[in-house]
Design an enzyme around this catalytic site. Structure first.
Site, PDB file in Angstrom:
ATOM      1  N   HIS A  28       0.859  -1.190   0.000  1.00  0.00           N
ATOM      2  CA  HIS A  28       0.000   0.000   0.000  1.00  0.00           C
ATOM      3  C   HIS A  28       0.897   1.242   0.000  1.00  0.00           C
ATOM      4  O   HIS A  28       1.960   1.250   0.619  1.00  0.00           O
ATOM      5  CB  HIS A  28      -0.895  -0.021   1.242  1.00  0.00           C
ATOM      6  CG  HIS A  28      -2.002   0.983   1.176  1.00  0.00           C
ATOM      7  ND1 HIS A  28      -1.785   2.324   1.416  1.00  0.00           N
ATOM      8  CD2 HIS A  28      -3.315   0.858   0.876  1.00  0.00           C
ATOM      9  CE1 HIS A  28      -2.934   2.971   1.272  1.00  0.00           C
ATOM     10  NE2 HIS A  28      -3.877   2.104   0.939  1.00  0.00           N
ATOM     11  N   GLU A  82      -4.026   1.795  -7.379  1.00  0.00           N
ATOM     12  CA  GLU A  82      -4.287   2.842  -6.397  1.00  0.00           C
ATOM     13  C   GLU A  82      -3.501   4.105  -6.712  1.00  0.00           C
ATOM     14  O   GLU A  82      -2.361   4.266  -6.271  1.00  0.00           O
ATOM     15  CB  GLU A  82      -3.852   2.334  -5.016  1.00  0.00           C
ATOM     16  CG  GLU A  82      -4.699   1.194  -4.519  1.00  0.00           C
ATOM     17  CD  GLU A  82      -5.077   1.430  -3.078  1.00  0.00           C
ATOM     18  OE1 GLU A  82      -6.269   1.317  -2.775  1.00  0.00           O
ATOM     19  OE2 GLU A  82      -4.189   1.760  -2.282  1.00  0.00           O
TER      20      GLU A  82
HETATM   21  P1  PGA Z   1      -9.666   5.890   0.591  1.00  0.00           P
HETATM   22  O1  PGA Z   1      -8.497   4.840   0.872  1.00  0.00           O
HETATM   23  O2  PGA Z   1     -10.867   5.098   0.180  1.00  0.00           O
HETATM   24  O3  PGA Z   1      -9.848   6.614   1.882  1.00  0.00           O
HETATM   25  O4  PGA Z   1      -9.196   6.768  -0.522  1.00  0.00           O
HETATM   26  C1  PGA Z   1      -8.170   3.942  -0.123  1.00  0.00           C
HETATM   27  C2  PGA Z   1      -6.989   3.105   0.227  1.00  0.00           C
HETATM   28  O5  PGA Z   1      -6.798   2.630   1.348  1.00  0.00           O
HETATM   29  O6  PGA Z   1      -6.210   2.850  -0.629  1.00  0.00           O
END
Ligand code: PGA
Length: 229
Positions: free
Chosen positions: A95, A156
């Site tokens: 992440h 992401e």
């Molecule tokens: P978020 O987080 O939905 O608050 O943007 C997404 C993530 O953990 O990647």
């Protein structure tokens, strides 16, 4: 195949609030039949406290990180060996918050993918655009064999995470194709400011979504599930 909704709680929630969240969220699965699979990624200390009800329920469990090493002298690290006996079937890896705040790099993520596959736990590899190629190379360098359908990749984009500025679905679509071309038979999800208003847009062409902020409150998460089903 059911679409995946991953709830990433990050460093939020207590054991008490986790049980309250589950009380509310589990109810909607009793009321409606859903084609969705919900995977909850709580902080480590909450895992064993909610494991029993997860075992019996419809929600599956993930952890948010894993040691790239096995059992042994690695203070502070949680290994796949520590998870034996717990109903944890997925691990989030790479992440952007791990990369940004904890200095993790592609080579380390490749080792984490390896230990998960060895333990028969599904790695959920999170990648922003700059890492799509470099991470594939690191996996190759580390000679990590990627079996078909045993890897989940979440696209992401950094600027979309926690910002309320979700990425344009058309852009996500082209990145999903890029990931498919490079990684082959994997499930591909999108993450970054996903909520009840936009989840369906991504579910049209992805295998699911990873949700941070909108997964924290039971109400906002239930709205998201209803809008996605
Ligand atoms: P978020 O987080 O939905 O608050 O943007 C997404 C993530 O953990 O990647």
């Amino acid at each position: 195949m059911s679409k995946l909704i991953i709830a990433n709680w990050k460093s939020n929630h207590t054991l008490k609030s986790a049980h309250e969240w589950l009380n509310q969220v589990e109810k909607i699965f009793e009321q409606e039949s859903s084609e969705l699979k919900v995977i909850l990624a709580p902080p480590f200390p909450l895992i064993s406290g909610i494991a029993e009800r997860i075992r019996a329920g419809t929600i599956e469990l993930a952890v948010q990180d894993i040691s790239p090493y096995g059992a042994g002298s690695y203070t502070g690290a949680v290994s796949t060996a520590n998870l034996i006996g717990l109903p944890v079937e997925y691990v989030l890896i790479g992440h952007s918050e791990r990369r940004r705040f904890f200095g993790e790099i592609d080579e380390m993520e490749a080792d984490k993918v390896r230990v998960c596959l060895k333990a028969d736990i599904t790695p959920v590899l999170c990648l922003d655009k700059p890492y799509i190629k470099s991470q594939a190379e690191a996996l190759k360098q580390a000679e990590v064999e990627l079996p078909e359908n045993k890897l989940i990749i979440v696209y992401e984009p950094l600027q979309a995470i926690g910002s309320g500025k979700n990425e344009d679905p058309a852009k996500v679509k082209s990145v999903v194709q890029e990931i498919k071309n490079l990684y082959g038979g994997v499930q591909i999800l999108y993450g970054g400011s996903v909520n009840a208003d936009n989840a369906a847009d991504y579910l049209e062409f992805t295998d699911g979504v990873l949700v941070g902020t909108a997964s924290l409150g039971a109400d906002s998460f239930i709205s998201l599930i209803k809008a996605s089903g």
